[in-house]
Scaffold this motif. Structure first.
Motif, short mmCIF file in Angstrom:
data_model
loop_
_atom_site.label_atom_id
_atom_site.label_comp_id
_atom_site.label_asym_id
_atom_site.label_seq_id
_atom_site.Cartn_x
_atom_site.Cartn_y
_atom_site.Cartn_z
N GLU A 18 33.74 22.85 26.95
CA GLU A 18 32.93 23.93 27.52
C GLU A 18 31.78 23.43 28.38
O GLU A 18 31.11 24.20 29.03
N ARG A 19 31.55 22.14 28.37
CA ARG A 19 30.43 21.55 29.11
C ARG A 19 30.92 20.86 30.38
O ARG A 19 32.06 20.45 30.47
N VAL A 35 25.63 20.67 31.93
CA VAL A 35 25.57 22.10 32.26
C VAL A 35 26.39 22.86 31.24
O VAL A 35 27.57 22.57 31.03
N SER A 37 27.24 26.93 29.97
CA SER A 37 27.12 28.35 30.29
C SER A 37 27.61 29.17 29.10
O SER A 37 28.64 28.86 28.50
N ASP A 38 26.84 30.22 28.76
CA ASP A 38 27.29 31.11 27.69
C ASP A 38 27.61 32.50 28.22
O ASP A 38 27.64 33.46 27.48
N GLY A 39 27.84 32.62 29.50
CA GLY A 39 28.20 33.90 30.10
C GLY A 39 27.03 34.59 30.76
O GLY A 39 27.13 35.05 31.89
N SER A 40 25.90 34.68 30.06
CA SER A 40 24.75 35.38 30.63
C SER A 40 23.69 34.43 31.17
O SER A 40 22.77 34.85 31.85
N ARG A 41 23.81 33.14 30.85
CA ARG A 41 22.84 32.16 31.34
C ARG A 41 23.47 30.78 31.39
O ARG A 41 24.50 30.53 30.79
N VAL A 42 22.80 29.93 32.11
CA VAL A 42 23.23 28.54 32.24
C VAL A 42 22.08 27.65 31.78
O VAL A 42 20.93 27.88 32.14
#
Length: 84
Positions: A18-19, A35, A37-42
């Protein structure tokens, strides 16, 4: 990276599940950015070494000044790229 704006840094993108990691180096300086990302932010984690001459280091305000300038420059670049 997509526009190859920094070819002299030899930037590489490595996906690790995921990274993503960005790696680059030039002369005596190098960086590594993770980097996530969880969908709403990075979340961007940056570390590295910057080789500076004594005059540049002094003019930047020492270690704290260099950190603040890197932080401000990085934030400005991200805002420009992502319109935040």
């Amino acid at each position: 990276m997509a526009r190859n704006r920094f070819p002299e840094w030899g930037v590489q993108l490595v996906r690790e599940g995921e990274r993503m990691r960005l790696l680059g180096q030039r002369d005596g300086s190098r960086f590594e950015a993770t980097v996530v990302s969880d969908g709403s932010r990075v979340v961007l984690s940056l570390r590295g070494i910057a080789e500076l001459g004594f005059l540049k280091y002094t003019a930047a305000g020492g270690a704290e000044g260099v950190r603040e300038r890197v932080r401000a420059s990085l934030l400005a670049s991200l805002r420009q790229q992502f319109g935040a």
